[in-house]
Design an enzyme around this catalytic site. Structure first.
Site, short mmCIF file in Angstrom:
data_model
loop_
_atom_site.label_atom_id
_atom_site.label_comp_id
_atom_site.label_asym_id
_atom_site.label_seq_id
_atom_site.Cartn_x
_atom_site.Cartn_y
_atom_site.Cartn_z
N ASN A 161 45.91 -27.04 -38.97
CA ASN A 161 47.31 -27.30 -38.60
C ASN A 161 47.98 -28.38 -39.46
O ASN A 161 49.14 -28.24 -39.83
CB ASN A 161 47.46 -27.61 -37.11
CG ASN A 161 46.60 -28.75 -36.67
OD1 ASN A 161 45.56 -29.02 -37.25
ND2 ASN A 161 47.02 -29.43 -35.63
N CYS A 293 47.83 -30.87 -31.92
CA CYS A 293 46.95 -31.25 -30.79
C CYS A 293 47.74 -32.01 -29.74
O CYS A 293 47.39 -31.96 -28.56
CB CYS A 293 45.76 -32.04 -31.30
SG CYS A 293 46.19 -33.44 -32.32
P1 NDP Z 1 38.03 -24.66 -34.89
O1 NDP Z 1 37.68 -25.77 -34.00
O2 NDP Z 1 37.32 -23.37 -34.75
O3 NDP Z 1 37.86 -25.10 -36.43
C1 NDP Z 1 38.05 -26.40 -36.94
C2 NDP Z 1 37.11 -26.60 -38.14
O4 NDP Z 1 35.75 -26.46 -37.73
C3 NDP Z 1 37.31 -25.56 -39.23
O5 NDP Z 1 37.06 -26.17 -40.48
C4 NDP Z 1 36.24 -24.55 -38.91
O6 NDP Z 1 35.90 -23.77 -40.00
C5 NDP Z 1 35.09 -25.45 -38.49
N1 NDP Z 1 34.10 -24.83 -37.63
C6 NDP Z 1 34.23 -23.78 -36.78
N2 NDP Z 1 33.09 -23.58 -36.10
C7 NDP Z 1 32.21 -24.51 -36.54
C8 NDP Z 1 30.85 -24.83 -36.21
N3 NDP Z 1 30.18 -24.14 -35.27
N4 NDP Z 1 30.26 -25.84 -36.83
C9 NDP Z 1 30.91 -26.56 -37.77
N5 NDP Z 1 32.20 -26.31 -38.13
C10 NDP Z 1 32.83 -25.31 -37.52
O7 NDP Z 1 39.53 -24.46 -34.81
P2 NDP Z 1 40.33 -23.16 -35.16
O8 NDP Z 1 40.88 -23.41 -36.48
O9 NDP Z 1 39.61 -21.87 -34.99
O10 NDP Z 1 41.34 -23.23 -33.98
C11 NDP Z 1 40.89 -22.90 -32.66
C12 NDP Z 1 41.61 -23.71 -31.67
O11 NDP Z 1 41.28 -25.09 -31.82
C13 NDP Z 1 43.12 -23.70 -31.80
O12 NDP Z 1 43.70 -22.57 -31.28
C14 NDP Z 1 43.45 -24.95 -31.06
O13 NDP Z 1 43.38 -24.72 -29.69
C15 NDP Z 1 42.35 -25.89 -31.46
N6 NDP Z 1 42.70 -26.76 -32.58
C16 NDP Z 1 42.92 -28.07 -32.34
C17 NDP Z 1 43.28 -28.90 -33.35
C18 NDP Z 1 43.54 -30.34 -33.15
O14 NDP Z 1 44.25 -30.93 -33.93
N7 NDP Z 1 42.95 -30.96 -32.16
C19 NDP Z 1 43.48 -28.42 -34.70
C20 NDP Z 1 43.18 -27.02 -34.87
C21 NDP Z 1 42.80 -26.24 -33.83
P3 NDP Z 1 36.66 -22.38 -40.30
O15 NDP Z 1 38.04 -22.50 -39.79
O16 NDP Z 1 36.61 -22.29 -41.75
O17 NDP Z 1 35.86 -21.34 -39.60
#
Ligand code: NDP
Length: 499
Positions: A161, A293
């Site tokens: 984001n 977030c």
């Molecule tokens: P994720 O939590 O899935 O991903 C965040 C990061 O973690 C990405 O770089 C992702 O890689 C990586 N990742 C995913 N799974 C693993 C794992 N098991 N071990 C290590 N790293 C991992 O967020 P998403 O992007 O899929 O978004 C999902 C939801 O998370 C959103 O809809 C929202 O609700 C929330 N979110 C919250 C944020 C915040 O600022 N607090 C920011 C973004 C999302 P990759 O994407 O390359 O798979």
């Protein structure tokens, strides 16, 4: 600027990632970066597999131990950080364009986030240069010192984001603290971190101190977190991913900082300046298309002001211009990806099924010029209770649920009835009430008569399922250090002898 397969162009090599100061093609193939405003492929990006993670950690560990890094005084590290800040500012337009192309945020917000990233490096240059060790009170004939040392290799795993700000928020303090860092950006926004790492090299950061490996969470993120050479993980993203990373970290007994999701209440009392409050509510949920977030996604309105607030809200939300992110006057770009839009649509469908009424939006824009992108209209839903799925789970999109309340006790009970505790907004002209409610709300950040105001100098993090640890501020550098206590005996007799 990333090179790779340009939209509609000929095939070239995927955009390489950056390890040990060198551009690297990974062992796990490649993935496409897609522009969510158009649906076209920006470029292919190289994917790191387990062998690349292995090599990267080994290089980072070696670099963290070499005298050219370990031997630097804090003021020398600070000079490098300040030069990185200058480098980011000098490439402002290019960096903003990368983020806009990859996650669809409006250009004005991308530019502001580049400025914020540069300011973060500058801030931690100052913290690094000025933060001292401590002489602790002696209880005998000795001098006791507490000094702070780096963790070693820090893995920084970041979401899509706001990659520019969130990556700076982890890289700058971790480097200031003397660590080597490996960034694993989201596959949705893979290349801004690579550009920042290239800027850092030009600024004099030794090769291997800042590395970026791109790939999926499963193939790149998991091996990184599991690697014995990684001594700390700093993660921002979804709560379920944070829990999975925290579980591995617990098994490995390494520290984690987790900045996770939220379902933040934005509260409007009847005595508030309603025009200002609605302005703040609209910015708080629709800025960044709600993909924040701290988005104020649950709006609590004192029942006596409900009609007046809803009328203003409808006007303001309908006036927001949705469009391509670099067009003048556009306030909301697309969602960051097409799968994410489907997720948001499923939440709105669930709200309808649970009796929610759509006051504004509730679907894709009618404008056919936007049909190729992942656009979604600003959406306001009434008629739900706080128990509805759309009020309990983080939607991470431009969807606001409006919930009335009668009195302060009712409000606090509803606002705290959430697994999350990241942020909260309070709008009232009564400062005693504002402080009382701020004290009662379970959240890491509370805004009174403002919203989404964030400072690098102020700690940030969540209560409950919104996370562990606090980033930013002076303590944001300490997050990436471990303390060591040193005793210097002052009594000429050896401790214990003759006693
Ligand atoms: P994720 O939590 O899935 O991903 C965040 C990061 O973690 C990405 O770089 C992702 O890689 C990586 N990742 C995913 N799974 C693993 C794992 N098991 N071990 C290590 N790293 C991992 O967020 P998403 O992007 O899929 O978004 C999902 C939801 O998370 C959103 O809809 C929202 O609700 C929330 N979110 C919250 C944020 C915040 O600022 N607090 C920011 C973004 C999302 P990759 O994407 O390359 O798979």
């Amino acid at each position: 600027m990333p090179s790779g397969r340009e939209a509609g162009g000929s095939m070239t090599k995927p955009v390489p990632f950056l390890v040990g100061g060198e551009r690297v093609q990974g062992s796990a193939g490649s993935f496409d970066s897609v522009n969510p405003a158009t649906g076209t492929v920006n470029y292919a990006v190289s994917a790191a597999g387990a062998s690349d993670v292995e090599r990267c950690v080994s290089i980072a560990r070696e670099a963290s131990r070499t005298p050219s890094w370990k031997g630097l005084h804090p003021h020398e590290r600070a000079q490098i950080l300040a030069r990185i800040a200058d480098g980011i500012r000098a490439r402002s337009e290019g960096l903003a364009a990368i983020q806009m192309r990859e996650n669809g945020k409006v250009m004005a917000e991308c530019r502001a986030q580049v400025a914020s990233a540069a300011a973060t490096f500058r801030y931690y240059a100052s913290v690094c240069e000025t933060l001292g060790s401590e002489v602790t009170p002696a209880r005998g004939d000795y001098l006791s010192l507490t000094v702070y040392e780096p963790m070693g290799v820090v893995a920084a795993i970041t979401p899509w984001n706001s990659p520019l700000t969130m990556e700076a928020q982890k890289i700058a303090p971790a480097i200031a603290a003397g660590n080597a860092v490996i960034v694993k950006p989201s596959e949705v926004t893979p290349t801004a971190a690579i550009e920042v790492a290239a800027i850092a090299l030009e600024a004099g950061l030794p090769p291997g101190i800042l590395n970026v490996i791109t790939g999926t969470g499963r193939d790149t993120g998991v091996p990184l977190v599991r690697h014995p050479g990684v001594r700390m993980v700093s993660f921002t993203g979804g709560t379920e991913t944070g829990r999975a990373i925290g579980t591995i970290a617990a098994e490995r007994l390494i520290p984690v900082a987790l900045e996770l999701g939220g379902k933040s209440p934005n509260i409007v009392f009847a005595d508030a300046d309603l025009e200002a409050a609605v302005d703040g509510v609209v910015g708080g949920i629709f800025e960044g298309s709600g993909q924040s977030c701290v988005a104020g996604s649950r709006l609590f309105v004192q029942r006596t002001a409900l009609d007046a607030v809803l009328a203003r809200l409808k006007d303001h939300a309908e006036a927001l211009r949705v469009g391509v992110p670099d067009a003048a006057g556009v306030r909301m770009g697309p969602l960051a990806s097409f799968p994410h839009r489907e997720k948001v649509e499923a939440y709105v469908a669930s709200a309808r099924a649970e009796g929610g009424e759509i006051l504004v939006g509730g679907g894709r824009p009618d404008d056919t010029a936007l049909a190729g992108g992942a656009f979604y209209r600003p959406t306001v839903i009434t008629g739900l209770t706080n128990a509805a799925r759309a009020c309990r789970e983080e939607i991470f999109g431009p969807v606001l649920c409006v919930l009335p309340f009668d009195d302060e006790d009712d409000l606090v009970a509803q606002a705290n009835d959430s697994s999350y505790g990241l942020a909260c907004g309070i709008w009232t002209s009564d400062y005693r009430r504002a402080l009382r409610v701020a004290g009662a709300i379970e959240a890491g950040t509370v805004w009174i008569n403002t919203y989404k105001q964030l400072s690098i100098a102020t700690p940030f993090g969540g209560f409950k399922d919104s996370g562990i640890g606090r980033e930013k501020g002076v303590s944001g550098m300490r997050l990436y250090q471990q303390s060591k206590s040193i005793y210097l005996g002052l009594d000429e007799r050896v401790m214990g002898a003759g006693r």
